[in-house]
Design an enzyme around this catalytic site. Structure first.
Site, PDB file in Angstrom:
ATOM      1  N   ARG A  52      23.213  13.710 -62.994  1.00 32.10           N
ATOM      2  CA  ARG A  52      25.156  12.942 -62.681  1.00 32.10           C
ATOM      3  C   ARG A  52      26.091  12.762 -64.074  1.00 32.10           C
ATOM      4  NH1 ARG A  52      19.906  11.407 -60.431  1.00 32.10           N
ATOM      5  NH2 ARG A  52      19.631  11.644 -62.113  1.00 32.10           N
ATOM      6  N   THR A  53      25.179  12.318 -64.983  1.00 34.64           N
ATOM      7  CA  THR A  53      26.802  12.084 -66.116  1.00 34.64           C
ATOM      8  C   THR A  53      27.258  13.380 -66.645  1.00 34.64           C
ATOM      9  OG1 THR A  53      25.569  10.020 -66.123  1.00 34.64           O
ATOM     10  CG2 THR A  53      27.358   9.873 -67.708  1.00 34.64           C
ATOM     11  N   LYS A  81      19.903  20.195 -89.990  1.00 37.15           N
ATOM     12  CA  LYS A  81      19.933  20.419 -91.607  1.00 37.15           C
ATOM     13  C   LYS A  81      21.150  19.736 -92.401  1.00 37.15           C
ATOM     14  CE  LYS A  81      21.794  25.575 -90.367  1.00 37.15           C
ATOM     15  NZ  LYS A  81      22.454  26.279 -89.987  1.00 37.15           N
ATOM     16  N   ARG A 103      26.270  10.974 -75.063  1.00 40.02           N
ATOM     17  CA  ARG A 103      25.659  10.151 -74.854  1.00 40.02           C
ATOM     18  C   ARG A 103      23.741  10.282 -76.208  1.00 40.02           C
ATOM     19  NH1 ARG A 103      22.110  10.502 -69.307  1.00 40.02           N
ATOM     20  NH2 ARG A 103      23.826   8.968 -68.804  1.00 40.02           N
ATOM     21  N   HIS A 131      26.758   1.554 -70.528  1.00 41.52           N
ATOM     22  CA  HIS A 131      26.966   3.017 -69.611  1.00 41.52           C
ATOM     23  C   HIS A 131      28.548   2.882 -69.254  1.00 41.52           C
ATOM     24  CE1 HIS A 131      26.404   7.015 -67.864  1.00 41.52           C
ATOM     25  NE2 HIS A 131      25.730   6.109 -67.117  1.00 41.52           N
TER      26      HIS A 131
END
Ligand code: CP
Length: 300
Positions: A52-53, A81, A103, A131
């Site tokens: 969704r996001t 790295k 996120r 959120h």
């Protein structure tokens, strides 16, 4: 030059800014959005899965005519790295990225990225912490359906402890004057899991008739080792099933941030009920995120 402005959690926005965002999101629902991100580069950096996001942000960025780059952790040098998050942020800005949507499974990791990033950073979810854009789209949707949020009794049900959605949304709804309730077992809910002002309830059946809206939550298995309560006991006490649907007022919307688990927190009947407003939530997410992107880049 775009301003440096971050949205790490809902408290980064004033009430006036939230009102302005909602008004703009409403405008975007009534006419095509302007191409106000033309020439702006947006990078979506998701260290954790998202349907969704992630897609919602991409849709919002593309509707506004932005240039969109989607990055997975495996593509980045920090995965193998040893590059640090803050150095990654500096590099992305130097490459010409203006807006970073991120996120991360760790609490505070998006703030670490955003503090080093000299553009706009939006938290698309960090661990169990926050959120904020889900909170915004939930409040926008609730206001659309039930009208005035002041005084409305709105309950979050289930695994409150591990839900960044509940943490951000409860704070926003309290600011809007709602009577916010949290319903769940002790293993997922105690006083430390909710902001001051939220009522805690254990008995779902007793709480249901007094509600103006209900937000069901998924058990966030990815955030703990072992289910702290027997599955059958959890379902018996907290699943929204046909009997409990009858206890909820006729006009009370049922929301869920998704992904929802059929047979756990909801039964199939819920998704067929007129009070199930999940699709509107998802649609509103694109409008609210477009409004946020527009405001962060062009000001209030
Ligand atoms: N609501 C939400 O954050 O869903 P995703 O994990 O699919 O983005």
């Amino acid at each position: 030059m775009i301003p440096k402005r971050n949205l790490f959690d809902i408290d980064d926005l004033s009430n006036e800014e939230i009102g302005s965002l909602f008004a703009l999101a409403r405008e975007f629902s009534e006419r095509p959005a302007p191409r106000s991100l033309e020439g702006i580069f947006c990078a979506n950096l998701f260290f954790e899965q998202s349907t969704r996001t992630h897609v919602s942000f991409q849709c919002a960025q593309m509707r506004l005519g932005g240039n969109v780059i989607n990055l997975t952790p495996a593509q980045l040098s920090l995965a193998t790295k040893g590059e640090r998050l803050d150095d990654t942020a500096v590099t992305l800005r130097a490459l010409g990225i203006d807006v970073l949507v991120a996120r991360h499974p760790l609490v505070g990791a998006v703030a670490e990225l955003g503090t080093a990033f000299e553009g706009c950073t939006i938290n698309a979810g960090d661990g169990t912490n926050a959120h904020p854009t889900q909170a915004l789209l939930d409040a926008f949707t609730l206001r659309d359906i039930i009208g005035e949020l002041r005084g409305a009794a709105i309950a979050f049900v289930g695994d409150i402890r591990h839900s960044r959605v509940a943490h951000s949304s409860m704070r926003l709804l309290l600011r809007c004057g709602a009577q916010v309730r949290a319903i769940g077992p002790e293993c997922f809910l105690d006083r430390r899991d909710v902001p001051v002002g939220v009522e805690i309830h254990r008995d779902f059946d007793a709480a249901l008739p007094g509600l103006d809206a209900l937000v069901m939550l998924r058990v966030q298995h990815e955030r703990f080792e072992k289910m702290p309560i027997d599955d059958a006991a959890y379902i018996a006490a907290y699943q929204l099933d046909a009997d409990r649907l009858r206890l909820l007022a006729a006009g009370a919307p049922i929301l869920h941030p998704g992904p929802y688990n059929r047979g756990v927190e909801i039964v199939d009947d819920v998704t067929l009920d007129a009070r199930w407003r999940y699709r509107e939530q998802v649609r509103n997410g694109v409008l609210v995120r477009a409004a946020l992107l527009h405001r962060l880049v062009h000001g209030w």
